[in-house]
Design an enzyme around this catalytic site. Structure first.
Site, PDB file in Angstrom:
ATOM      1  N   ASP A 277       0.876  -1.160   0.000  1.00 15.29           N
ATOM      2  CA  ASP A 277       0.000   0.000   0.000  1.00 15.29           C
ATOM      3  C   ASP A 277       0.924   1.223   0.000  1.00 15.29           C
ATOM      4  O   ASP A 277       2.128   1.122   0.231  1.00 15.29           O
ATOM      5  CB  ASP A 277      -0.944   0.004   1.208  1.00 15.29           C
ATOM      6  CG  ASP A 277      -2.145   0.932   0.986  1.00 15.29           C
ATOM      7  OD1 ASP A 277      -2.074   1.800   0.090  1.00 15.29           O
ATOM      8  OD2 ASP A 277      -3.151   0.797   1.710  1.00 15.29           O
TER       9      ASP A 277
HETATM   10  C1  BGC Z   1      -5.109   3.235   0.159  1.00 12.70           C
HETATM   11  C2  BGC Z   1      -5.150   2.285  -1.005  1.00 12.70           C
HETATM   12  C3  BGC Z   1      -4.950   3.026  -2.286  1.00 12.70           C
HETATM   13  C4  BGC Z   1      -3.629   3.765  -2.226  1.00 12.70           C
HETATM   14  C5  BGC Z   1      -3.296   4.540  -3.491  1.00 12.70           C
HETATM   15  C6  BGC Z   1      -3.891   4.140   0.112  1.00 12.70           C
HETATM   16  O1  BGC Z   1      -4.042   5.192   1.011  1.00 12.70           O
HETATM   17  O2  BGC Z   1      -5.143   2.516   1.375  1.00 12.70           O
HETATM   18  O3  BGC Z   1      -6.390   1.604  -1.009  1.00 12.70           O
HETATM   19  O4  BGC Z   1      -5.004   2.147  -3.374  1.00 12.70           O
HETATM   20  O5  BGC Z   1      -3.672   4.692  -1.149  1.00 12.70           O
HETATM   21  O6  BGC Z   1      -4.080   5.679  -3.595  1.00 12.70           O
END
Ligand code: BGC
Length: 765
Positions: A277
């Site tokens: 993530d």
């Molecule tokens: C989220 C993800 C997301 C990523 C990219 C993170 O804060 O938990 O679900 O895909 O950001 O934006």
């Protein structure tokens, strides 16, 4: 991305991490079997199905690459350094154009001329595999047409605490339902060449402390509840997985050998790649997380590493010094390229044609096709009718004057995208907030849709769009044939706070004094219809039994066609068939799990999540899981349960990929019955099958193991057939580290909700 809020959450996470590091209790609830410190390498001699050719090809290509190139495949180029939220650089020597990774799951984030779909929780509420698949096909087409290689979707965490901020991105409280949602969504997204990225692996079930807390879950519960949607995603051929921000059993998910190498790459035999993530924190292994099963770091550098990448140059050094074996780096690159090849992205795949950070630089390609019609259809099919007394709905010819009350009935005066990542609850609530949202090209509010319908039938519409002006609400509602009150509850991702709600909801009550608004209208109009746009369950006790509240429509988050979907239900053009993908309780304390406020989030409820807990404790819900009314009536008959043979043992094979074995998942038992539409209108019924295991299995009283969505013309009948596999009966034996089938008598309950046993039978196993 709101950098101020992001920086705040980072600061908090660093602070809380260091505080907890001082005094971290070691907490391990389950037996997890032996540690596996070697990432299973992709196996080109015997990889499952579709992977064989792609993996072989990727291996050949990887053998021509330098260490630098292989590391580049595994390292994002940095935040806002490319057009997408995540970008992998091109390698021209092998005709690799790079990768664009973009959120999801609600639509193509930060792009224009796209559709905003009904939320994941609404997809689940359809209990309709075809519609879930169709939604994903349409979403997948939009991502692909914008040139996205990897959609950061679907979300497949479980709805554990009803207050959790991202519940609306997910598929509900039941693993079987969430698993079907995951499977169909991955199948649809990937059908035409897009890569799906199943997220967040694993136990990222709340926003509070998500970048520091440890989710501690016993091994059996992990397998039977939280891992299941990922198992289904792997079965559907998902090519990438995103590991989550949180820790699992005190080790960060993205450097966690047990979950990455063990559960995902060994037990499920996952052949694709694992990306972090965004800006994930790691403490123990960092660069050496490669050995723990991590394949890619996004968006490149991490705030937690002083803005230096865990991979990039650090990984080159680790490979050169032998700390990360070069065979592991080869495997990482192979997995990433194999995913690219297996999806055919080397063949005429569109180039990125939008820019997340400078929209004006984009080519403004309209990728919506006719998806508005599908969105309207899914919006209606996911709408749950909870109460309908005195024939209030559908609205009949006699209803010539309507009042619409509440801000959710109208538009946001500043436009539907006025707040970053939808971080405000003003006007019709079509989607929640955070990275899972997208920019509306348009958003149909109920007032315009209902006004258009009313004009066509010669009815009048009055409105009061304030949530707080109770005098205006009363005046608008008095003397009307029906008064529709609109109330909401919103939530989202934890880097944004809305009206004091830090991602997770502060409570389960309607926002903006919604209970008072309903009671005010019900005080003056004896045909008050409540419309709820909400991210999940709300507590309705303040008004649900009010005799003047004749109907309640729980519409969830219907996406861009919200107003039209509602019109279809109100006037009966669509007969409601949505079902609750969670329980609505009478009191917040009736639920078995809430947001964990501390570092350790202990899943002490174990298997007893949502209805499993209400059943065990004999708690009456307000509306049970799986519940929803129709404008017609269905009768069930003729239950038959037949084994297809094959009494060949009761313990599943073990070893790599064993959790996906045919022995476990092939059809084993067939359940048939008939559903009769005994009412005067056509309708869709959602029969559900719950298995009640013998006491010896130590399982919840009953668990969903089958459902269908069956359209039945009025006064007609339809046969229904559901197949159960050994897996439907299996429990995870943590000591033996395998699936086993407890012997005994299983109850088979068929009905229209988790509390509705219209038919019951049993089978000896
Ligand atoms: C989220 C993800 C997301 C990523 C990219 C993170 O804060 O938990 O679900 O895909 O950001 O934006």
């Amino acid at each position: 991305m709101n950098t101020f809020f992001f920086a705040l959450s980072i600061a908090f996470a660093i602070l809380s991490t260091s505080v907890f590091a001082l005094h971290k209790p070691y907490y391990r609830r389950g037996h997890h079997g032996p540690a596996r410190l070697n990432t299973p390498r992709t196996d080109s001699t015997n990889p499952p199905g579709k992977w064989a050719a792609a993996t072989n090809r990727a291996k050949g290509v990887v053998s021509t690459l330098s260490t630098e190139d292989k590391v580049a495949l595994a390292t994002g180029i940095g935040w806002q350094e490319g057009p997408c939220v995540g970008n992998i650089a091109a390698i021209p020597s092998i005709n690799f154009p790079g990768l664009c990774l973009q959120d999801g799951p609600g639509g193509v984030r930060f792009a224009d001329l796209i559709s905003v779909f009904p939320a994941g929780i609404n997809a689940a509420a359809t209990f309709n595999r075809n519609l879930i698949r169709d939604r994903a096909l349409a979403l997948g087409a939009e991502f692909k047409a914008k040139g996205v290689n990897v959609a950061l979707a679907p979300g497949m965490n479980m709805v554990r605490s009803p207050r959790a901020g991202r519940n609306w991105e997910m598929f509900g409280t039941d693993p079987y339902l969430a698993g079907e949602g995951s499977f169909e969504t991955v199948m649809g997204l990937q059908a035409n060449g897009l890569q799906a990225c199943a997220k967040h692996f694993i136990n990222n079930e709340q926003e509070t402390n998500r970048q520091s807390s440890s989710s501690n879950v016993d091994d059996r519960t992990t397998h039977e509840i939280y891992l299941h949607p990922f198992l289904k995603a792997v079965q559907a051929g998902v090519v990438s997985v995103m590991c989550s921000y949180n820790q699992v059993d005190e080790t960060w998910a993205c450097e966690n050998d047990h979950i990455l190498n063990g559960l995902l790459k060994t037990e499920l035999g996952f052949q694709g790649y694992v990306t972090t993530d965004w800006w994930v924190n790691m403490e123990k292994y960092k660069t050496l997380a490669a050995n723990q099963g991590l394949d890619m770091v996004m968006p490149g550098a991490s705030f937690y590493s002083g803005n230096v990448s865990y991979f990039g140059p650090a990984l080159i050094d680790a490979v050169n010094s032998g700390q990360v074996p070069s065979s592991r780096l080869d495997d990482m690159a192979t997995r990433i390229l194999a995913a690219f090849y297996v999806q055919g992205q080397d063949q005429a795949y569109p180039a990125v044609n939008f820019d997340s950070w400078n929209p004006a630089n984009g080519q403004h390609v309209d990728v919506r096709g006719d998806h508005g019609n599908l969105i309207r259809k899914i919006g209606a099919a996911s709408t749950v009718l909870l109460k309908n007394s005195r024939g209030a709905l559908p609205l009949g010819d006699g209803v010539k004057s309507l009042a619409l009350v509440g801000s959710d009935a109208g538009p946001n005066p500043d436009g539907p995208n006025s707040c970053a990542d939808r971080s405000c609850n003003i006007g019709i609530l079509g989607i929640g907030w955070g990275s899972g949202t997208a920019n509306f090209t348009y958003l149909v509010d109920p007032l315009s849709a209902i006004t258009a319908k009313a004009r066509s039938i010669g009815a009048n519409v009055a409105s009061s769009l304030s949530d707080y002006d109770l005098v205006a609400a009363r005046n608008a509602s008095m003397g009307k044939d029906a008064a529709l009150v609109f109330i909401t509850s919103d939530s989202g991702e934890g880097y944004l706070t809305v009206e004091g709600n830090p991602g997770d909801r502060n409570n389960l009550y309607a926002w903006h004094g919604g209970d008072a608004l309903v009671n005010t209208v019900a005080g003056v109009n004896n045909n008050t219809i409540v419309v709820v746009h909400a991210v999940g369950a709300i507590i309705m006790e303040a008004w649900i039994d009010h005799p003047n509240v004749t109907a309640v429509i729980h519409a969830g988050l219907q996406g861009q066609e919200a107003g039209n979907s509602l019109v279809d239900i109100l006037w009966g053009d669509v007969n409601p068939s949505g079902r609750l993908p969670y329980t609505i309780a009478k009191s917040p304390s009736d639920y078995s799990a809430d947001i964990g406020p501390n570092h350790d989030v202990d899943y002490t409820e174990g298997l007893y999540l949502d209805y499993r807990w209400f059943d065990k404790q004999n708690i009456s819900p307000r509306f049970p899981f799986g519940y929803g009314l129709s404008y017609t009536t269905f009768a069930y008959s003729g239950l038959a349960i037949n084994k297809l043979g094959g009494d060949d043992g009761y313990e599943a094979p073990t070893g790599p990929g064993s959790s996906l074995s045919g022995w476990l998942h092939d059809d084993w038992i067939v359940v048939t019955f008939a559903v009769n539409n005994i009412g005067p209108v056509d309708g869709t019924e959602i029969p559900q099958l719950y298995l009640a295991p013998p006491d010896s299995s130590n399982s919840p009283p009953k668990q969903l193991r089958g459902f269908d969505s069956v359209f039945i013309p009025r006064y007609a009948s339809s046969p229904v057939r559901m197949c159960l596999s050994r897996y439907s009966f299996a429990v995870w034996n943590a000591a033996n580290q395998r699936w086993e089938i407890p012997r005994g008598t299983y109850g088979v309950r068929i009905g229209a909700s988790s509390r509705d046993g219209k038919l019951s039978g049993s089978i000896e196993i």
